[in-house]
Every structure is written in C-alpha cells, then in structure tokens.
Design an enzyme around this catalytic site. Structure first.
Site, PDB file in Angstrom:
ATOM      1  N   CYS A  23      28.256  34.311  11.135  1.00 48.53           N
ATOM      2  CA  CYS A  23      28.910  34.470  12.442  1.00 48.53           C
ATOM      3  C   CYS A  23      28.153  33.796  13.579  1.00 48.53           C
ATOM      4  CB  CYS A  23      29.160  35.944  12.746  1.00 48.53           C
ATOM      5  SG  CYS A  23      27.707  36.927  13.150  1.00 48.53           S
TER       6      CYS A  23
ATOM      7  N   HIS B 273      27.502  41.695  15.135  1.00 44.92           N
ATOM      8  CA  HIS B 273      28.469  40.670  14.752  1.00 44.92           C
ATOM      9  C   HIS B 273      29.090  40.097  16.018  1.00 44.92           C
ATOM     10  CE1 HIS B 273      31.195  38.606  12.034  1.00 44.92           C
ATOM     11  NE2 HIS B 273      32.240  39.057  12.695  1.00 44.92           N
TER      12      HIS B 273
ATOM     13  N   HIS C 203      35.941  33.984  14.126  1.00 43.20           N
ATOM     14  CA  HIS C 203      34.633  34.383  13.617  1.00 43.20           C
ATOM     15  C   HIS C 203      34.492  33.989  12.148  1.00 43.20           C
ATOM     16  CE1 HIS C 203      35.692  38.399  11.439  1.00 43.20           C
ATOM     17  NE2 HIS C 203      36.768  37.654  11.509  1.00 43.20           N
TER      18      HIS C 203
END
Length: 207
Positions: free
Chosen positions: A112, A164, A176
């Site tokens: 990510c 994240h 993402h």
C-alpha cells in the site's frame, strides 16, 4: 562445524527428540494457516510484528508527543493542487498490478505505501517517505468532507492509526494495494471492512 562433526551430531540425535521437532513444525504450520484476515487485507511496508504479536508492531508506541505514528514530525509537502490530476492518472495506470509486500514498482508489484511512493514520484523530485506512518508525517490532516482527488486516506487495520492507506479517487472511492493475492484496485469508502476502520484523511497539497 565441519562435515564429520555434523554427521556425528546428526547420528546422536535421540529418537525422542523427533516428536518434539515434528510438533514444533506442526505448530508453525497451524500458526501460518491461522493468520487473521485483517493481515492479508492490509499488509503494508511497516515492520511485521515480532513473535506473531500485532500489538508490538503498533507504531503509536514510543513516539514524540504531537507526532503521527512512527514518531515522524509532521512536515506537509505543500504541493500545488494542480498536480492532483497527474497523481490520480499515475496511480490509475497501475490498477490491476499484483500486490507484493515491500513492492514499489509496476514490474515488482506494490504494497500500500509502495503504491503511494510510486505515484508521488511522478509529481515531485523530493525525497519521499516509504512507510504509512512516514506518509502521515509529510501530510496535513483534513476533514473527511474536504477530501479531493489525490488526498490520502488512512485505516487502522493492524492496531495502529496508520496501518493502511490509499489515494482518494473522488466519488467516495479510493485506490489501494490491498493484500497478498490481490491487485491494485479502486474500493468504495463505504466498503464495510474499510468504513469501520477509517481513521483519517490527509493531504500533501497546499490547495
């Protein structure tokens, strides 16, 4: 250890030691099979937890007061808002690229924060962060209602505020790199998994 010593050590292994070794191997396999889904959904380029403990990987520990997770002092990059569309176009060009832990290239795959690093490298020549908490440190907090294309969205998926992240794509969507076995993709902010784990919106743009 030379060859003779190795052979001797091997031959003197007691039979009763073998079940213990097999048991340990079995426990390791069970632990691997029992990895929580949350880990697979949001593996980023932060250091994995030691001894299987997610809590030990929580970057909220040992950070200076007022600093984002990981102890990064906030310094907004303050880029021109005219670069938003360029950033969005660059990240959309790698949609469907496979997820790779530690990856930050189209050829090698992305995690990510590696996806963010790659996309941002197309709009600035400044030295860029790598981990999610470091990206939080070079961006400024904004209200979720003020999100614009190219802003960052953060989620608590592993026990830390910046576990994240993704790039906001507009229309309540974000891009993402999600998980092992997954690909870079666009997801709705109302997705049940991410909706309840959303922590913050931030921006690297001045306007």
């Amino acid at each position: 250890m030379n060859t003779m010593h190795f052979v001797t050590a091997f031959r003197t292994l007691k039979p009763e030691d073998e079940p213990a070794s097999a048991s340990a191997a079995m426990r390791r396999r069970m632990l691997l099979l029992g990895v929580p889904a949350a880990v697979l959904l949001a593996g980023c380029a932060s250091r994995p937890a030691s001894n299987g403990s997610q809590a030990s990987a929580d970057p909220t520990r040992r950070r200076p007061a007022g600093a984002p997770d990981g102890g990064v002092v906030p310094i907004n990059l303050g880029l021109s808002g005219e670069l938003r569309d360029t950033l969005y176009a660059r990240v959309m060009m790698v949609v469907n690229t496979p997820y790779t832990y530690g990856g930050n290239t189209p050829e090698g795959g992305f995690d990510c924060s590696g996806l963010i690093q790659y996309a941002m490298a197309g709009i600035t020549t400044r030295k860029l962060p790598r981990t999610t908490s470091q990206w939080a440190g070079v961006s400024a907090p904004i209200d979720r209602s003020d999100l614009q294309r190219g802003d960052f969205v953060f989620f608590n998926t592993l026990g830390g505020r910046y576990s994240h992240m993704g790039i906001y794509a507009g229309s309540n969507q974000f891009v993402h790199a999600p998980s092992s076995g997954g690909v870079v993709r666009t997801v709705s902010m109302t997705n049940p998994y991410f909706a309840k784990r959303f922590t913050e919106a931030r921006t690297v743009f001045s306007v």
